[in-house]
Design a protein around this motif. Structure first.
Motif, PDB file in Angstrom:
ATOM      1  N   SER A  75       0.896  -1.018  -0.460  1.00  0.00           N
ATOM      2  CA  SER A  75       0.234  -0.196  -0.379  1.00  0.00           C
ATOM      3  C   SER A  75       0.969   1.378  -0.149  1.00  0.00           C
ATOM      4  CB  SER A  75      -0.661   0.114   1.398  1.00  0.00           C
ATOM      5  OG  SER A  75      -0.126  -0.388   2.318  1.00  0.00           O
ATOM      6  N   GLY A  76       0.260   2.133  -0.824  1.00  0.00           N
ATOM      7  CA  GLY A  76       1.160   3.339  -0.849  1.00  0.00           C
ATOM      8  C   GLY A  76       0.211   4.464  -0.640  1.00  0.00           C
ATOM      9  N   GLY A  77      -1.009   4.625   0.157  1.00  0.00           N
ATOM     10  CA  GLY A  77      -0.827   4.265   1.474  1.00  0.00           C
ATOM     11  C   GLY A  77      -2.198   3.915   2.070  1.00  0.00           C
ATOM     12  N   ILE A  78      -1.894   2.682   2.743  1.00  0.00           N
ATOM     13  CA  ILE A  78      -3.153   3.291   3.944  1.00  0.00           C
ATOM     14  C   ILE A  78      -3.747   4.318   4.395  1.00  0.00           C
ATOM     15  CG2 ILE A  78      -4.622   1.872   5.571  1.00  0.00           C
ATOM     16  CD1 ILE A  78      -4.633   0.129   3.094  1.00  0.00           C
ATOM     17  N   MET A  79      -4.342   4.879   4.136  1.00  0.00           N
ATOM     18  CA  MET A  79      -4.932   6.104   5.140  1.00  0.00           C
ATOM     19  C   MET A  79      -4.931   5.601   6.614  1.00  0.00           C
ATOM     20  SD  MET A  79      -3.764   8.674   3.094  1.00  0.00           S
ATOM     21  CE  MET A  79      -2.236   7.408   2.618  1.00  0.00           C
ATOM     22  N   LEU A  80      -3.871   5.731   7.567  1.00  0.00           N
ATOM     23  CA  LEU A  80      -4.726   4.939   8.579  1.00  0.00           C
ATOM     24  C   LEU A  80      -5.696   6.460   9.415  1.00  0.00           C
ATOM     25  CD1 LEU A  80      -4.469   3.186  10.440  1.00  0.00           C
ATOM     26  CD2 LEU A  80      -2.481   4.163  11.616  1.00  0.00           C
ATOM     27  N   PRO A  81      -5.948   7.100   9.168  1.00  0.00           N
ATOM     28  CA  PRO A  81      -7.144   7.642   9.995  1.00  0.00           C
ATOM     29  C   PRO A  81      -8.446   7.149   8.817  1.00  0.00           C
ATOM     30  CG  PRO A  81      -5.616   9.227   9.474  1.00  0.00           C
ATOM     31  CD  PRO A  81      -4.961   8.410   8.592  1.00  0.00           C
ATOM     32  N   ASN A  82      -8.455   6.794   8.035  1.00  0.00           N
ATOM     33  CA  ASN A  82     -10.135   6.390   7.664  1.00  0.00           C
ATOM     34  C   ASN A  82     -10.546   5.066   8.160  1.00  0.00           C
ATOM     35  OD1 ASN A  82      -9.434   8.455   5.816  1.00  0.00           O
ATOM     36  ND2 ASN A  82      -8.955   7.404   4.399  1.00  0.00           N
ATOM     37  N   HIS A  83      -9.132   4.580   8.391  1.00  0.00           N
ATOM     38  CA  HIS A  83      -9.813   2.622   9.368  1.00  0.00           C
ATOM     39  C   HIS A  83      -9.087   2.539  10.307  1.00  0.00           C
ATOM     40  CE1 HIS A  83      -9.713   2.219   4.833  1.00  0.00           C
ATOM     41  NE2 HIS A  83      -8.110   2.500   5.057  1.00  0.00           N
ATOM     42  N   ALA A  84     -10.230   1.491  11.449  1.00  0.00           N
ATOM     43  CA  ALA A  84      -9.479   1.020  12.274  1.00  0.00           C
ATOM     44  C   ALA A  84      -8.575   0.746  12.910  1.00  0.00           C
ATOM     45  CB  ALA A  84     -10.690   0.246  13.448  1.00  0.00           C
ATOM     46  N   PRO A  85      -7.632   0.387  13.154  1.00  0.00           N
ATOM     47  CA  PRO A  85      -6.366   0.014  13.269  1.00  0.00           C
ATOM     48  C   PRO A  85      -6.244  -1.399  13.729  1.00  0.00           C
ATOM     49  CG  PRO A  85      -5.650   1.426  14.559  1.00  0.00           C
ATOM     50  CD  PRO A  85      -7.611   1.812  14.298  1.00  0.00           C
ATOM     51  N   PHE A 133      -3.456  10.847  14.968  1.00  0.00           N
ATOM     52  CA  PHE A 133      -2.867   9.447  14.166  1.00  0.00           C
ATOM     53  C   PHE A 133      -1.096   8.903  14.717  1.00  0.00           C
ATOM     54  CE2 PHE A 133       1.261   9.168  11.829  1.00  0.00           C
ATOM     55  CZ  PHE A 133       1.008   7.559  10.800  1.00  0.00           C
ATOM     56  N   PRO A 134      -0.714   9.645  15.961  1.00  0.00           N
ATOM     57  CA  PRO A 134       0.598   8.573  16.508  1.00  0.00           C
ATOM     58  C   PRO A 134      -0.205   7.709  17.181  1.00  0.00           C
ATOM     59  CG  PRO A 134       0.436  10.889  16.834  1.00  0.00           C
ATOM     60  CD  PRO A 134      -0.440  10.581  16.199  1.00  0.00           C
ATOM     61  N   ALA A 135      -1.974   7.879  18.416  1.00  0.00           N
ATOM     62  CA  ALA A 135      -2.427   7.220  19.228  1.00  0.00           C
ATOM     63  C   ALA A 135      -3.306   6.171  18.234  1.00  0.00           C
ATOM     64  CB  ALA A 135      -3.425   7.590  19.692  1.00  0.00           C
ATOM     65  N   GLN A 136      -2.765   6.142  16.783  1.00  0.00           N
ATOM     66  CA  GLN A 136      -3.706   5.036  16.013  1.00  0.00           C
ATOM     67  C   GLN A 136      -2.842   3.990  15.564  1.00  0.00           C
ATOM     68  OE1 GLN A 136      -5.611   7.342  13.066  1.00  0.00           O
ATOM     69  NE2 GLN A 136      -7.258   6.459  12.955  1.00  0.00           N
ATOM     70  N   LEU A 137      -1.784   4.936  15.327  1.00  0.00           N
ATOM     71  CA  LEU A 137      -0.404   4.128  14.882  1.00  0.00           C
ATOM     72  C   LEU A 137       0.384   2.967  16.249  1.00  0.00           C
ATOM     73  CD1 LEU A 137       1.974   3.327  12.724  1.00  0.00           C
ATOM     74  CD2 LEU A 137       2.981   5.263  12.864  1.00  0.00           C
ATOM     75  N   ALA A 138       0.289   4.129  17.222  1.00  0.00           N
ATOM     76  CA  ALA A 138       0.339   2.970  18.736  1.00  0.00           C
ATOM     77  C   ALA A 138      -0.254   2.137  18.807  1.00  0.00           C
ATOM     78  CB  ALA A 138       0.634   4.320  19.804  1.00  0.00           C
ATOM     79  N   GLU A 139      -1.450   2.532  18.936  1.00  0.00           N
ATOM     80  CA  GLU A 139      -2.915   1.291  18.369  1.00  0.00           C
ATOM     81  C   GLU A 139      -1.970  -0.109  17.607  1.00  0.00           C
ATOM     82  OE1 GLU A 139      -7.431   0.750  18.188  1.00  0.00           O
ATOM     83  OE2 GLU A 139      -6.886   2.303  19.312  1.00  0.00           O
ATOM     84  N   LEU A 140      -2.090   0.235  16.823  1.00  0.00           N
ATOM     85  CA  LEU A 140      -1.307  -0.361  15.475  1.00  0.00           C
ATOM     86  C   LEU A 140      -1.109  -1.610  15.727  1.00  0.00           C
ATOM     87  CD1 LEU A 140      -1.709  -0.475  11.356  1.00  0.00           C
ATOM     88  CD2 LEU A 140       0.255  -0.927  12.385  1.00  0.00           C
ATOM     89  N   LEU A 141       0.696  -0.533  16.297  1.00  0.00           N
ATOM     90  CA  LEU A 141       1.584  -1.687  16.120  1.00  0.00           C
ATOM     91  C   LEU A 141       1.644  -2.416  17.490  1.00  0.00           C
ATOM     92  CD1 LEU A 141       4.554   1.373  16.233  1.00  0.00           C
ATOM     93  CD2 LEU A 141       4.502  -0.654  14.648  1.00  0.00           C
ATOM     94  N   ALA A 142       0.451  -2.199  18.480  1.00  0.00           N
ATOM     95  CA  ALA A 142       0.466  -2.703  20.111  1.00  0.00           C
ATOM     96  C   ALA A 142      -0.225  -4.306  19.530  1.00  0.00           C
ATOM     97  CB  ALA A 142      -0.787  -1.944  21.097  1.00  0.00           C
ATOM     98  N   TYR A 143      -1.750  -3.828  18.363  1.00  0.00           N
ATOM     99  CA  TYR A 143      -1.844  -5.067  17.976  1.00  0.00           C
ATOM    100  C   TYR A 143      -1.114  -6.180  17.635  1.00  0.00           C
ATOM    101  CZ  TYR A 143      -7.084  -3.121  18.444  1.00  0.00           C
ATOM    102  OH  TYR A 143      -7.969  -2.911  18.337  1.00  0.00           O
ATOM    103  N   ASP A 144       0.063  -5.762  16.854  1.00  0.00           N
ATOM    104  CA  ASP A 144       1.067  -6.312  15.995  1.00  0.00           C
ATOM    105  C   ASP A 144       2.087  -7.084  17.308  1.00  0.00           C
ATOM    106  OD1 ASP A 144       2.790  -7.762  14.290  1.00  0.00           O
ATOM    107  OD2 ASP A 144       4.598  -6.040  14.611  1.00  0.00           O
ATOM    108  N   THR A 145       2.107  -6.191  18.326  1.00  0.00           N
ATOM    109  CA  THR A 145       3.420  -7.239  19.757  1.00  0.00           C
ATOM    110  C   THR A 145       2.843  -7.256  20.726  1.00  0.00           C
ATOM    111  OG1 THR A 145       3.460  -4.997  20.271  1.00  0.00           O
ATOM    112  CG2 THR A 145       4.824  -5.490  18.354  1.00  0.00           C
ATOM    113  N   GLY A 146       1.041  -7.181  21.157  1.00  0.00           N
ATOM    114  CA  GLY A 146       0.533  -7.451  21.873  1.00  0.00           C
ATOM    115  C   GLY A 146       1.213  -6.483  23.066  1.00  0.00           C
ATOM    116  N   ALA A 147       1.660  -5.752  23.105  1.00  0.00           N
ATOM    117  CA  ALA A 147       2.501  -5.013  23.327  1.00  0.00           C
ATOM    118  C   ALA A 147       1.040  -3.586  24.070  1.00  0.00           C
ATOM    119  CB  ALA A 147       3.335  -3.532  23.306  1.00  0.00           C
TER     120      ALA A 147
END
Length: 335
Positions: A75-85, A133-147
């Protein structure tokens, strides 16, 4: 070592054509890109624009994956604010499961559309005007790592399929914001030179200098995305670019229409003021013969110290678009 080249496709919709044909053209271009030796093909996310059909990259990535076997897809790219992480993580774990080792998750923070369409996508005015955006991205990364923190309400949620890792992440941007953030969290970065042709060198230098190695990425990887149109001669390329010029003027006037044909462009007589705006807009493009285009791409890569250059070409003729990528691949000896 040769310079890796990749493809960013906006799925242009030419006048006289249909959205379905534009989607088929994207699949056709991806097959050509793999055969020609390009490193990746990425799909953009745009909404409410009759000139592009790239509204669902998460679907098209899977379709291109089935049509190809080696080229990286993303993706170039997925516009994260438009989607649930959570949904983004699920989409890309599924894609990584289907095409292991080939998928990229490029993430942007812009809406990819106008404000009213952004409201329709995000469902609240607060979400449109806020910058989380920072909070959304942090949430996305947390789903990946479980953190997730101990008391986080989403801690018990697992993004499925659970045993598939998230693909490599790239943050996309046309300013320093995403570059700083990509460096801080240790992921790849792609600068949109086709949107902002002024600040690329400084932003990409800052990304490199501030990069913090992570489990995702040990060394910085910076991609320069730029608009290119190549033909057999400089004169032929200039002729093909006429539809780009008219499309630009229409967008500035908020006239929504498919990409104009060369006949439509030839019939339009721009004013002196419009001619000046066209010349200024052309600074974002590299247009010319294989020799002209190669020299400019190498110049841009040296200026920005890009690890990779990603080319985007949106013109009326699909055949001419494919030929443009062919000529560049031949000039760089990709095949």
């Amino acid at each position: 070592m040769s310079l890796p080249l990749s493809v960013l496709d906006l799925t242009p919709v030419p006048s006289g054509s249909t959205g379905a044909e534009a989607l088929e053209n994207t699949l056709d271009l991806a097959r050509h890109a793999e055969r020609l030796g390009y490193s990746r093909v990425w799909l953009a996310e745009h909404h409410n624009l009759p000139s592009v059909a790239s509204s669902a990259p998460e679907i098209m990535i899977g379709q291109i994956g089935r049509e190809t076997s080696t080229i990286r897809i993303g993706s170039g790219g997925i516009m994260l604010p438009n989607h649930a992480p959570l949904k983004v993580v699920e989409w890309f774990r599924v894609l990584e499961g289907l095409f292991p080792g080939r998928v990229d998750l490029g993430i942007g923070r812009a809406p990819g559309t106008d404000q009213m369409t952004a409201l329709a996508l995000r469902r609240s005015r607060e979400a449109v005007v806020g910058d989380d955006f920072p909070a959304q991205l942090a949430e996305l990364l947390a789903y990946d790592t479980g953190a997730f923190p101990e008391n986080h309400p989403f801690r018990s949620i697992i993004a499925m399929p659970q045993d598939i890792p998230l693909p490599p992440i790239f943050l996309l941007g046309s300013s320093g914001y995403s570059g700083h953030y990509a460096a801080a969290i240790g992921v790849g970065f792609a600068f949109a030179h086709h949107i902002n042709n002024r600040d690329a060198a400084e932003v990409m230098k800052t990304y490199r200098e501030n990069f913090q190695p992570s489990e995702k990425l040990a060394r910085p990887h910076a991609i320069l995305a730029t608009s290119v149109l190549c033909a057999e001669t400089d004169e032929e390329a200039e002729k093909l670019a006429a539809s780009i010029d008219l499309s630009f003027l229409r967008i500035q006037r908020n006239e929504r229409a498919p990409l104009p044909s060369l006949e439509e462009a030839a019939a339009y007589q721009p004013t002196l003021e419009e001619q000046a705006r066209i010349r200024a807009n052309r600074a974002r493009f590299t247009i010319g013969s294989p020799e002209t285009v190669k020299a400019r791409i190498l110049e841009l890569a040296e200026e920005t110290q890009a690890d990779e250059v990603m080319l985007t070409t949106s013109i009326h003729s699909h055949a001419a678009r494919v030929r443009s990528y062919e000529l560049i691949a031949e000039a760089f000896g990709l095949v």
